[in-house]
Structure formats: structure tokens, C-alpha cells
Design an enzyme around this catalytic site. Structure first.
Site, PDB file in Angstrom:
ATOM      1  N   ASP A   8       1.725   7.572  -3.525  1.00  0.00           N
ATOM      2  CA  ASP A   8       2.449   7.957  -2.311  1.00  0.00           C
ATOM      3  C   ASP A   8       3.762   8.688  -2.603  1.00  0.00           C
ATOM      4  OD1 ASP A   8       0.867   5.522  -2.232  1.00  0.00           O
ATOM      5  OD2 ASP A   8       1.408   5.348  -0.123  1.00  0.00           O
ATOM      6  N   GLU A  39       1.460  10.661   2.273  1.00  0.00           N
ATOM      7  CA  GLU A  39       1.679  10.173   3.633  1.00  0.00           C
ATOM      8  C   GLU A  39       3.101   9.702   3.937  1.00  0.00           C
ATOM      9  OE1 GLU A  39       0.203   6.834   5.456  1.00  0.00           O
ATOM     10  OE2 GLU A  39       1.035   5.465   4.008  1.00  0.00           O
ATOM     11  N   ASN A  40       3.967   9.600   2.935  1.00  0.00           N
ATOM     12  CA  ASN A  40       5.366   9.234   3.192  1.00  0.00           C
ATOM     13  C   ASN A  40       6.335  10.331   2.769  1.00  0.00           C
ATOM     14  OD1 ASN A  40       4.267   6.088   2.110  1.00  0.00           O
ATOM     15  ND2 ASN A  40       4.935   6.460   4.194  1.00  0.00           N
ATOM     16  N   HIS A  68      -0.111   6.144   8.061  1.00  0.00           N
ATOM     17  CA  HIS A  68       0.931   6.961   8.696  1.00  0.00           C
ATOM     18  C   HIS A  68       0.504   8.429   8.813  1.00  0.00           C
ATOM     19  CE1 HIS A  68       3.920   3.770   8.711  1.00  0.00           C
ATOM     20  NE2 HIS A  68       3.633   3.514   7.446  1.00  0.00           N
ATOM     21  N   HIS A 154      -6.502   2.902   0.640  1.00  0.00           N
ATOM     22  CA  HIS A 154      -5.141   2.773   1.151  1.00  0.00           C
ATOM     23  C   HIS A 154      -5.017   1.442   1.879  1.00  0.00           C
ATOM     24  CE1 HIS A 154      -1.326   4.831   1.992  1.00  0.00           C
ATOM     25  NE2 HIS A 154      -1.347   4.255   3.177  1.00  0.00           N
ATOM     26  N   HIS A 179      -0.555   2.798  -1.074  1.00  0.00           N
ATOM     27  CA  HIS A 179       0.088   2.163   0.080  1.00  0.00           C
ATOM     28  C   HIS A 179       1.236   1.227  -0.271  1.00  0.00           C
ATOM     29  CE1 HIS A 179       0.620   0.690   4.161  1.00  0.00           C
ATOM     30  NE2 HIS A 179       0.390  -0.548   3.792  1.00  0.00           N
ATOM     31  N   HIS A 181       3.251   1.176  -2.975  1.00  0.00           N
ATOM     32  CA  HIS A 181       4.359   1.863  -3.646  1.00  0.00           C
ATOM     33  C   HIS A 181       4.777   1.213  -4.970  1.00  0.00           C
ATOM     34  CE1 HIS A 181       5.928   4.022   0.246  1.00  0.00           C
ATOM     35  NE2 HIS A 181       4.607   4.004   0.148  1.00  0.00           N
TER      36      HIS A 181
END
Length: 273
Positions: A8, A39-40, A68, A154, A179, A181
Site C-alpha cells: 500500500d 489505495e492510500n 478505500h 486485501h 491492507h 501496512h
């Protein structure tokens, strides 16, 4: 085939590290195909079209998303225009975009990339990820219609990610979790030949709380009260992920190495950069 998957991307520091480091990794490790979970990447919540273009221009062949996926509203339309972005296959059925696609790789080879959302400890009751991915893998066998297949799982629970690895063993080249991290230390090739890592970690500043500036998360943990929004940490990022080599004839993995480049973590990878 030489594959790289990066976890991520979190905020500006993660994007900057992708821009500055990924081109060097592609050249130094002679990578054939790169997947990045993005996604982040936009302020720690979702991915904008602008930042998606940046990650693709830096050398990603495909970007995966997650729960997200559509926090940045322009992704609702951009994902329909840009087929190199994948959202989870078991997301809402009315969601735009696709949960898997077949992509071209050097030498006329084909790579399947798919993503599923887990169910354990997640905020919504997503559809069964196991049956969703089984349908895709049955019709796109690694070593058959595709020379390699990469599955991004995820979800929160390492148990669910490990279970997915075993479920896909012998059917996919790489099953890797995203997901949470924080990278796990269980990179391995499973008995059937599938490379597996429960979580790839993040591309972000590890002098943080899972990529976020420490002040607000610490306040909430200590006092139980919120004073503001989480903001991505801005220090130097570590690119975290996994490197895998596969056999084109079978689609199965022959080598797996954890990747950590830059930032504060101990460095690792398949070779010098």
C-alpha cells in the site's frame, strides 16, 4: 518471469519513493512486471486519477486498490478509462471497473492480476473471496492461458491471508496480502509452487503509526478522543513488497524475496540497486 509487488502506497512520501526508486528497481532487477497497491496514495485515503497516472508513469504495470477504492470520487470514472487499475473482485456488484484482468508482459507473455477483499474484521460483509477467486483461477490457469498470475488479498487477518495462499496453491504464481501496512516475515513458496507473503507492508514513512503522523493516533489511543483527521507521515518512505521469479511453463514460483528499499527499515531485495 521476474515479478515485483509493492504494498500500500501511503501519502506523498510513498508516492515520492515510487517515483524516485521504482525506475531504478525495474532496471537493476530486470523486472518483467510490476504491481503496486495504491489505495492510500492520495492523502492516505483512496487514489486520485492524478496520482494513479504518476504511479503508472513511474513504472507500475498495474495498480490494485482495496476497501478505500473509491474514497477519491474521480476514481469512479477514471477506473473505467484506465484498464491498468484493478478494484476488488468481490466489491459491490454495481461498482465500476474490474476485479481482474489479463495484461501483456515482455516476450508475448500474459499475466493475470486479480484482487479480493477479505471478510474477517473488515468494515463491511463483502462477498466470499474464496469462491470469487476460484472462478477466475479455474479459467486462467498459470502456465496455461497465462504465464503468471498475481493475487492481491486485501484484508485484516493474517489467518485469512494465509488460508487464501493455501487455497490458491498450485493455481497462482503469487498470493500476497495488503491492507495492514506492516510486512509479515513469512515469505515462502508453498508445496504446490505458489509464492506467498501474508502482508507486503506499505510504501510509506515507517516513523509513524501505519503511515500516519503519530500525534493523532497516539491521542486517540491514550485519551479515546479525536482532535482531527489522520494525516500521512511525511518522512522518507520505505518501499515494501515482494520479488518473485516464476517458470513460464508452469506459472509456479522458483524464487521469492522480501523487498525493503529506502527509509528506516533494514534493507532487503534480490540484489543491489
Amino acid at each position: 518471469m521476474k515479478l515485483l509487488f509493492l504494498g500500500d502506497v501511503v501519502g506523498r512520501s510513498g508516492r515520492t519513493a515510487i517515483q524516485e526508486t521504482l525506475p531504478r528497481l525495474r532496471e537493476a532487477w530486470k523486472l518483467d512486471f510490476v504491481v503496486v497497491n495504491g489505495e492510500n496514495a492520495t492523502n492516505g485515503a483512496g487514489l486520485s486519477a492524478e496520482h494513479a497516472k504518476l504511479i503508472l508513469a513511474a513504472g507500475a504495470d498495474v495498480i490494485t486498490l482495496g476497501d478505500h477504492a473509491f474514497d477519491q470520487k474521480d476514481m469512479m470514472s477514471f477506473i473505467e478509462q484506465e484498464n491498468r487499475i484493478i478494484r476488488p473482485i468481490n466489491y459491490a456488484r454495481s461498482a465500476p471497473g474490474k476485479g481482474y484482468r489479463i495484461f501483456d508482459a515482455p516476450g508475448g507473455r500474459k499475466v493475470l492480476v486479480a484482487q479480493v477483499l477479505g471478510q474477517v474484521f473488515m468494515s463491511r460483509p463483502y462477498d466470499d473471496p474464496f469462491s470469487a477467486i476460484e472462478t477466475v483461477l479455474k479459467t486462467h490457469r498459470a502456465g496455461g492461458l497465462v504465464q503468471a498470475s498475481i493475487i492481491d488479498v486485501h484484508c485484516e487477518a493474517t489467518s485469512e491471508k494465509m488460508a487464501m495462499g493455501h487455497w490458491c496453491d498450485g493455481k497462482a504464481s503469487l498470493v500476497v496480502g495488503t491492507h495492514t501496512h506492516v510486512a509479515t516475515a513469512d515469505a515462502q513458496i508453498l508445496p504446490g509452487g505458489t509464492a506467498h507473503l501474508s502482508d507486503a507492508g506499505m510504501c510509506g514513512d515507517y516513523n509513524s503509526v501505519i503511515g500516519m503522523d503519530k500525534a493523532e493516533p497516539l491521542r486517540r489511543f491514550v485519551t479515546g478522543m479525536s482532535k482531527g483527521r489522520f494525516q500521512p507521515a511525511k518522512g522518507e518512505a520505505t518501499l515494501s513488497g515482494v520479488y518473485v521469479e516464476t517458470d513460464d511453463r508452469t506459472g509456479m514460483a522458483t524464487r521469492i524475496e522480501m523487498v525493503r528499499q529506502g527509509g528506516t527499515l533494514q534493507q532487503s531485495g534480490p540484489g543491489p540497486v
